[in-house]
Design an enzyme around this catalytic site. Structure first.
Site, PDB file in Angstrom:
ATOM      1  N   THR A 101      -2.890 -19.220  -0.438  1.00  0.00           N
ATOM      2  CA  THR A 101      -3.808 -20.990  -0.689  1.00  0.00           C
ATOM      3  C   THR A 101      -3.423 -21.801   0.672  1.00  0.00           C
ATOM      4  OG1 THR A 101      -3.315 -21.609  -3.127  1.00  0.00           O
ATOM      5  CG2 THR A 101      -3.967 -23.103  -1.906  1.00  0.00           C
ATOM      6  N   THR A 135       3.413 -33.236   4.185  1.00  0.00           N
ATOM      7  CA  THR A 135       4.185 -33.439   3.631  1.00  0.00           C
ATOM      8  C   THR A 135       5.262 -33.586   4.938  1.00  0.00           C
ATOM      9  OG1 THR A 135       6.082 -32.096   2.623  1.00  0.00           O
ATOM     10  CG2 THR A 135       5.061 -30.939   3.217  1.00  0.00           C
ATOM     11  N   ASP A 136       6.467 -34.518   4.122  1.00  0.00           N
ATOM     12  CA  ASP A 136       7.435 -34.316   5.632  1.00  0.00           C
ATOM     13  C   ASP A 136       8.641 -33.085   5.064  1.00  0.00           C
ATOM     14  OD1 ASP A 136       8.804 -34.683   2.501  1.00  0.00           O
ATOM     15  OD2 ASP A 136       9.460 -36.646   3.514  1.00  0.00           O
ATOM     16  N   GLU A 137       8.350 -32.129   4.250  1.00  0.00           N
ATOM     17  CA  GLU A 137       8.979 -31.083   4.370  1.00  0.00           C
ATOM     18  C   GLU A 137       8.412 -30.434   5.574  1.00  0.00           C
ATOM     19  OE1 GLU A 137       9.738 -29.791   0.342  1.00  0.00           O
ATOM     20  OE2 GLU A 137       8.846 -31.184  -0.648  1.00  0.00           O
ATOM     21  N   TYR A 161       7.370 -22.484   0.330  1.00  0.00           N
ATOM     22  CA  TYR A 161       6.212 -24.066   0.263  1.00  0.00           C
ATOM     23  C   TYR A 161       6.711 -24.967   1.953  1.00  0.00           C
ATOM     24  CZ  TYR A 161       4.114 -29.010  -0.204  1.00  0.00           C
ATOM     25  OH  TYR A 161       3.571 -30.349  -0.876  1.00  0.00           O
ATOM     26  N   SER A 164       4.451 -22.583   4.626  1.00  0.00           N
ATOM     27  CA  SER A 164       2.561 -22.462   4.567  1.00  0.00           C
ATOM     28  C   SER A 164       2.003 -23.866   4.949  1.00  0.00           C
ATOM     29  CB  SER A 164       2.848 -22.088   3.182  1.00  0.00           C
ATOM     30  OG  SER A 164       3.118 -23.622   2.229  1.00  0.00           O
ATOM     31  N   LYS A 165       3.268 -24.641   4.171  1.00  0.00           N
ATOM     32  CA  LYS A 165       2.262 -25.996   4.998  1.00  0.00           C
ATOM     33  C   LYS A 165       2.106 -26.734   6.434  1.00  0.00           C
ATOM     34  CE  LYS A 165       0.679 -28.669   2.599  1.00  0.00           C
ATOM     35  NZ  LYS A 165      -0.454 -29.278   1.924  1.00  0.00           N
ATOM     36  N   ASN A 190       8.380 -37.900  -1.052  1.00  0.00           N
ATOM     37  CA  ASN A 190       7.696 -37.359  -2.008  1.00  0.00           C
ATOM     38  C   ASN A 190       7.365 -38.371  -2.858  1.00  0.00           C
ATOM     39  OD1 ASN A 190      10.324 -35.416  -0.873  1.00  0.00           O
ATOM     40  ND2 ASN A 190       9.775 -35.153  -3.698  1.00  0.00           N
ATOM     41  N   ASN A 191       5.592 -38.576  -3.332  1.00  0.00           N
ATOM     42  CA  ASN A 191       4.547 -38.934  -4.441  1.00  0.00           C
ATOM     43  C   ASN A 191       5.737 -39.134  -5.895  1.00  0.00           C
ATOM     44  OD1 ASN A 191       1.693 -40.022  -3.738  1.00  0.00           O
ATOM     45  ND2 ASN A 191       3.406 -38.684  -2.263  1.00  0.00           N
ATOM     46  N   ILE A 217      19.704 -31.062 -13.382  1.00  0.00           N
ATOM     47  CA  ILE A 217      20.568 -32.606 -11.891  1.00  0.00           C
ATOM     48  C   ILE A 217      20.585 -30.849 -10.889  1.00  0.00           C
ATOM     49  CG2 ILE A 217      21.252 -33.251 -10.802  1.00  0.00           C
ATOM     50  CD1 ILE A 217      20.635 -35.784 -11.802  1.00  0.00           C
ATOM     51  N   ASP A 292      22.305 -24.695  -8.288  1.00  0.00           N
ATOM     52  CA  ASP A 292      21.076 -25.090  -7.396  1.00  0.00           C
ATOM     53  C   ASP A 292      20.425 -24.614  -7.001  1.00  0.00           C
ATOM     54  OD1 ASP A 292      20.649 -26.998  -5.193  1.00  0.00           O
ATOM     55  OD2 ASP A 292      22.493 -27.293  -4.061  1.00  0.00           O
ATOM     56  N   GLY A 295      18.567 -22.509  -0.823  1.00  0.00           N
ATOM     57  CA  GLY A 295      17.888 -23.619   0.712  1.00  0.00           C
ATOM     58  C   GLY A 295      18.231 -24.756   0.061  1.00  0.00           C
TER      59      GLY A 295
HETATM   60  P1  NAD Z   1      -0.836 -30.460  -7.090  1.00  0.00           P
HETATM   61  O1  NAD Z   1      -0.195 -28.977  -7.210  1.00  0.00           O
HETATM   62  O2  NAD Z   1      -0.241 -31.485  -8.704  1.00  0.00           O
HETATM   63  O3  NAD Z   1      -2.025 -30.523  -7.598  1.00  0.00           O
HETATM   64  C1  NAD Z   1      -2.984 -29.752  -6.632  1.00  0.00           C
HETATM   65  C2  NAD Z   1      -4.662 -29.278  -6.933  1.00  0.00           C
HETATM   66  O4  NAD Z   1      -4.757 -28.569  -5.924  1.00  0.00           O
HETATM   67  C3  NAD Z   1      -4.433 -28.415  -8.293  1.00  0.00           C
HETATM   68  O5  NAD Z   1      -5.500 -29.310  -9.111  1.00  0.00           O
HETATM   69  C4  NAD Z   1      -5.355 -27.638  -7.947  1.00  0.00           C
HETATM   70  O6  NAD Z   1      -5.452 -27.018  -8.894  1.00  0.00           O
HETATM   71  C5  NAD Z   1      -5.593 -27.400  -6.625  1.00  0.00           C
HETATM   72  N1  NAD Z   1      -5.332 -26.281  -6.033  1.00  0.00           N
HETATM   73  C6  NAD Z   1      -4.662 -25.484  -5.827  1.00  0.00           C
HETATM   74  N2  NAD Z   1      -4.818 -24.195  -4.989  1.00  0.00           N
HETATM   75  C7  NAD Z   1      -5.667 -24.340  -4.602  1.00  0.00           C
HETATM   76  C8  NAD Z   1      -7.572 -23.907  -4.498  1.00  0.00           C
HETATM   77  N3  NAD Z   1      -6.630 -22.069  -3.561  1.00  0.00           N
HETATM   78  N4  NAD Z   1      -8.844 -24.040  -4.231  1.00  0.00           N
HETATM   79  C9  NAD Z   1      -9.016 -24.860  -4.578  1.00  0.00           C
HETATM   80  N5  NAD Z   1      -7.724 -26.183  -5.688  1.00  0.00           N
HETATM   81  C10 NAD Z   1      -6.935 -25.548  -5.564  1.00  0.00           C
HETATM   82  O7  NAD Z   1      -0.781 -30.797  -5.846  1.00  0.00           O
HETATM   83  P2  NAD Z   1      -0.280 -32.967  -5.471  1.00  0.00           P
HETATM   84  O8  NAD Z   1       1.427 -33.236  -5.777  1.00  0.00           O
HETATM   85  O9  NAD Z   1      -1.547 -33.544  -6.203  1.00  0.00           O
HETATM   86  O10 NAD Z   1       0.072 -32.878  -3.779  1.00  0.00           O
HETATM   87  C11 NAD Z   1      -1.555 -33.039  -3.133  1.00  0.00           C
HETATM   88  C12 NAD Z   1      -1.828 -32.219  -2.182  1.00  0.00           C
HETATM   89  O11 NAD Z   1      -0.342 -33.570  -1.121  1.00  0.00           O
HETATM   90  C13 NAD Z   1      -0.773 -31.497  -1.223  1.00  0.00           C
HETATM   91  O12 NAD Z   1      -1.477 -30.852  -0.290  1.00  0.00           O
HETATM   92  C14 NAD Z   1       0.724 -31.451  -1.254  1.00  0.00           C
HETATM   93  O13 NAD Z   1       1.099 -30.049  -0.152  1.00  0.00           O
HETATM   94  C15 NAD Z   1       0.868 -32.656  -0.764  1.00  0.00           C
HETATM   95  N6  NAD Z   1       1.624 -33.464  -0.664  1.00  0.00           N
HETATM   96  C16 NAD Z   1       2.186 -33.837  -1.738  1.00  0.00           C
HETATM   97  C17 NAD Z   1       3.852 -34.351  -1.970  1.00  0.00           C
HETATM   98  C18 NAD Z   1       4.005 -35.090  -3.669  1.00  0.00           C
HETATM   99  O14 NAD Z   1       4.690 -35.444  -3.578  1.00  0.00           O
HETATM  100  N7  NAD Z   1       3.202 -34.486  -4.686  1.00  0.00           N
HETATM  101  C19 NAD Z   1       4.047 -34.857  -1.045  1.00  0.00           C
HETATM  102  C20 NAD Z   1       3.471 -35.431   0.358  1.00  0.00           C
HETATM  103  C21 NAD Z   1       2.341 -34.515   0.052  1.00  0.00           C
HETATM  104  P1  TYD Z   2      10.606 -32.106  -6.860  1.00  0.00           P
HETATM  105  O1  TYD Z   2       9.924 -32.758  -7.580  1.00  0.00           O
HETATM  106  O2  TYD Z   2      10.654 -30.652  -7.265  1.00  0.00           O
HETATM  107  O3  TYD Z   2      10.236 -32.447  -5.266  1.00  0.00           O
HETATM  108  P2  TYD Z   2       9.801 -31.608  -3.803  1.00  0.00           P
HETATM  109  O4  TYD Z   2      11.168 -30.424  -4.346  1.00  0.00           O
HETATM  110  O5  TYD Z   2       9.207 -31.190  -3.101  1.00  0.00           O
HETATM  111  O6  TYD Z   2      11.276 -32.512  -3.458  1.00  0.00           O
HETATM  112  O7  TYD Z   2      12.323 -32.367  -6.780  1.00  0.00           O
HETATM  113  C1  TYD Z   2      12.878 -33.849  -6.046  1.00  0.00           C
HETATM  114  C2  TYD Z   2      14.266 -33.382  -6.281  1.00  0.00           C
HETATM  115  O8  TYD Z   2      14.749 -33.594  -7.015  1.00  0.00           O
HETATM  116  C3  TYD Z   2      14.601 -32.081  -5.096  1.00  0.00           C
HETATM  117  O9  TYD Z   2      15.654 -32.666  -4.293  1.00  0.00           O
HETATM  118  C4  TYD Z   2      15.311 -31.175  -6.324  1.00  0.00           C
HETATM  119  C5  TYD Z   2      15.541 -31.794  -6.908  1.00  0.00           C
HETATM  120  N1  TYD Z   2      15.831 -31.607  -8.457  1.00  0.00           N
HETATM  121  C6  TYD Z   2      16.318 -31.511  -9.615  1.00  0.00           C
HETATM  122  O10 TYD Z   2      17.721 -31.429  -9.542  1.00  0.00           O
HETATM  123  N2  TYD Z   2      16.300 -31.005 -10.689  1.00  0.00           N
HETATM  124  C7  TYD Z   2      14.913 -30.939 -11.592  1.00  0.00           C
HETATM  125  O11 TYD Z   2      14.577 -30.358 -12.325  1.00  0.00           O
HETATM  126  C8  TYD Z   2      13.507 -31.180 -10.113  1.00  0.00           C
HETATM  127  C9  TYD Z   2      12.404 -29.883 -10.797  1.00  0.00           C
HETATM  128  C10 TYD Z   2      13.694 -31.020  -8.478  1.00  0.00           C
END
Ligand code: NAD
Ligand code: TYD
Length: 362
Positions: A101, A135-137, A161, A164-165, A190-191, A217, A292, A295
C-alpha cells in the site's frame, strides 16, 4: 468549483479532513477513493451521503484500471494522498502489506496523477497539487536531549511502517525533481481526535478505561510523542495545499512532549472528572505495564518553524484542551465506538497483539 481526489478518506485523518474542508468551503467537490480496510469506516462520513459535493468510490489505489478511469472521468485540481497502512504494530506482523500500500500504492497513484497532470492546459497544470501525507516517524528516534526533527533531518526509519512511508516520500520527491510534478510532502507527528480507530493508544485507552479493562503501556512508558489534535493537522494541510511550494516538505507537530505514561494518566484524570460515579474511578488503577514493542522508537519531536514562519500555521489546541475534546467525543459517540469495537477485525487484533504480551514489573 475545485475538485479534490482524496485517497484514504474513510480513515481517521482523511475523514476529519473531508468534514473540515467541506465546512470551510462551499466551492469544493470531493471524490474519496478508499479500499475500506479494517481502518476505513464509511460511518465516519455517513452525514455526507446526500451531499452533492461528495462522492465515494470503494476501491484500492493498487487497481491500475480504476485509477485510469478516475483520472479520465473526473476533472481533478488536487490530489491529497492519505491512504496507507498506518499502524506500527501491524507493520511488525505484516510488513509486506505496508510495502504494497505505502510504496507500490503510492507509486501507482503518482504514475496516474502525473499522466493526468501532463495532459492539462498550462493554467490548470500550474495550479495542480499532489499533497502527500507522511509522518515524523521517517526521521527515526531522538534521545531526550536531542533537538527536534527539521525538514532537513536525514531519514532513518526504524519500523517497517516508517520505512514504507519513507520510500513513498522518496518516490514523491523524485517525481518533482524528475518531471517537475507539483508535489508537496507533509510530515506530521502523532494525531489524536474523534474517528480514530481504537487500536491506537489514545482511543484504546479511553475505550478500555470506560469499560474497566487494563490500559496497556508498552515497556517503561517513558517514550515520547509530539501529539497534535487532528483538527490542527487538517488546518495545516489546507494551508499547505493553498500556500505551500511544490517540491518542498513541511513538518507539522503539536509542540508537546509528554511520555506515554503521562498521557495515559492525563486521560485517566479527565475520565475521573467526566465520569465521577464510574465504578472504575480512579481510572489510573487500570494501568498495566506490558511487554515492549520490538524496536520501539524512544522519542519524536517536530520543529515546526518552517510552516509557522512561511505559511503562518500554528496549532490552536493545547494537549489538555485537545484531549478534553477527544475524550468528550468518544463519550458522546457511543454508537460509533460500540460498532467499531464490535467488529471482528478489532477483536482479532486485540487477541493477536495483547494476549502474547507478558506482564512487566512496574
Ligand atoms: P487510517 O489507518 O485511520 O486510515 C487509512 C485509510 O486508508 C483507511 O480508510 C483505509 O481503508 C485506507 N486504505 C488503506 N489501504 C488502502 C489502499 N490500498 N487503497 C485505498 N485506500 C486504502 O490512517 P490515518 O491515521 O488516518 O492516517 C492517514 C495518513 O496520515 C497515512 O498516510 C498516515 O501514514 C499519515 N499519518 C498519520 C498519523 C497519525 O497519527 N494517525 C500521523 C502522521 C501521518
Ligand atoms: P500508537 O498510537 O500505536 O502510534 P505510533 O506507534 O505511531 O506512535 O502508539 C503511540 C505510543 O503509545 C507508542 O509509543 C506506542 C505506545 N503504545 C502503548 O504503550 N500501548 C499500546 O497499547 C499502544 C497501542 C501503543
Amino acid at each position: 468549483m475545485k475538485h479534490i481526489l482524496i485517497t484514504g478518506g474513510a480513515g481517521f485523518i482523511g475523514s476529519n479532513f473531508i468534514h473540515y474542508i467541506l465546512s470551510k468551503s462551499t466551492d469544493i467537490h470531493i471524490t474519496n477513493l478508499d479500499a475500506l480496510t479494517y481502518a476505513g469506516n464509511p460511518e465516519n462520513l455517513s452525514n455526507l451521503e446526500l451531499d452533492p459535493r461528495y462522492k465515494f468510490i470503494h476501491g484500492n489505489i493498487n487497481k491500475l484500471q480504476l485509477l485510469e478511469d478516475i483520472f479520465q472521468e473526473t476533472p481533478i485540481d488536487h490530489v491529497i494522498h492519505f491512504a496507507a497502512e498506518s499502524h506500527v504494530d501491524r507493520s511488525i506482523t505484516d510488513p509486506l502489506l505496508f510495502i504494497q500500500t505505502n510504496v507500490l500504492g503510492t507509486a501507482n497513484l503518482l504514475l496516474h496523477a502525473k499522466r493526468y497532470w501532463s495532459r492539462l492546459d498550462p493554467q490548470s497544470k500550474s495550479s495542480f497539487r499532489f499533497l502527500h501525507i507522511s509522518t515524523d516517524e521517517v526521521f527515526g528516534s531522538l534521545e531526550v536531549d536531542e533537538p527536534a526533527f527539521t525538514e532537513t533531518t536525514p531519514y532513518a526509519p526504524n519500523s517497517p511502517y516508517a520505512a514504507s512511508k519513507a520510500a513513498g516520500d522518496h518516490l514523491v520527491r523524485s517525481y518533482f525533481h524528475t518531471y517537475g510534478f507539483p508535489a508537496i510532502i507533509t510530515n506530521c507527528s502523532n494525531n489524536y481526535g474523534g474517528y480514530q480507530y481504537p487500536e491506537k493508544l489514545i482511543p484504546l485507552v479511553i475505550s478500555n478505561a470506560v469499560s474497566g479493562k487494563p490500559l496497556p503501556i508498552y515497556g517503561d512508558g517513558k517514550q515520547i510523542r509530539d501529539w497534535l489534535y487532528v483538527h490542527d493537522h487538517c488546518k495545516a494541510l489546507h494551508t499547505v495545499l493553498e500556500q505551500g511550494t511544490p517540491g518542498e516538505s513541511y513538518n507539522i507537530g503539536g509542540d508537546n512532549q509528554p511520555t506515554n505514561l503521562e498521557i495515559v494518566q492525563m486521560i485517566c484524570n479527565t475520565l475521573d472528572e467526566f465520569l465521577p460515579k464510574s465504578e472504575f474511578v480512579p481510572h489510573a488503577n487500570l494501568i498495566d505495564f506490558v511487554k515492549d514493542r520490538p524496536g520501539h522508537d524512544r522519542r519524536y519531536a517536530m520543529n515546526t518553524t518552517k510552516i509557522s514562519r512561511e505559511l503562518g500555521w500554528q496549532p490552536v489546541e493545547s494537549l489538555e484542551s485537545g484531549l478534553r475534546k477527544t475524550i468528550r467525543w468518544y463519550l458522546d459517540n457511543k454508537d460509533w465506538v460500540n460498532s467499531t469495537l464490535g467488529k471482528e477485525a478489532h477483536r482479532n487484533w486485540l487477541t493477536q497483539n495483547y494476549e502474547s504480551r507478558e506482564e512487566e514489573d512496574k
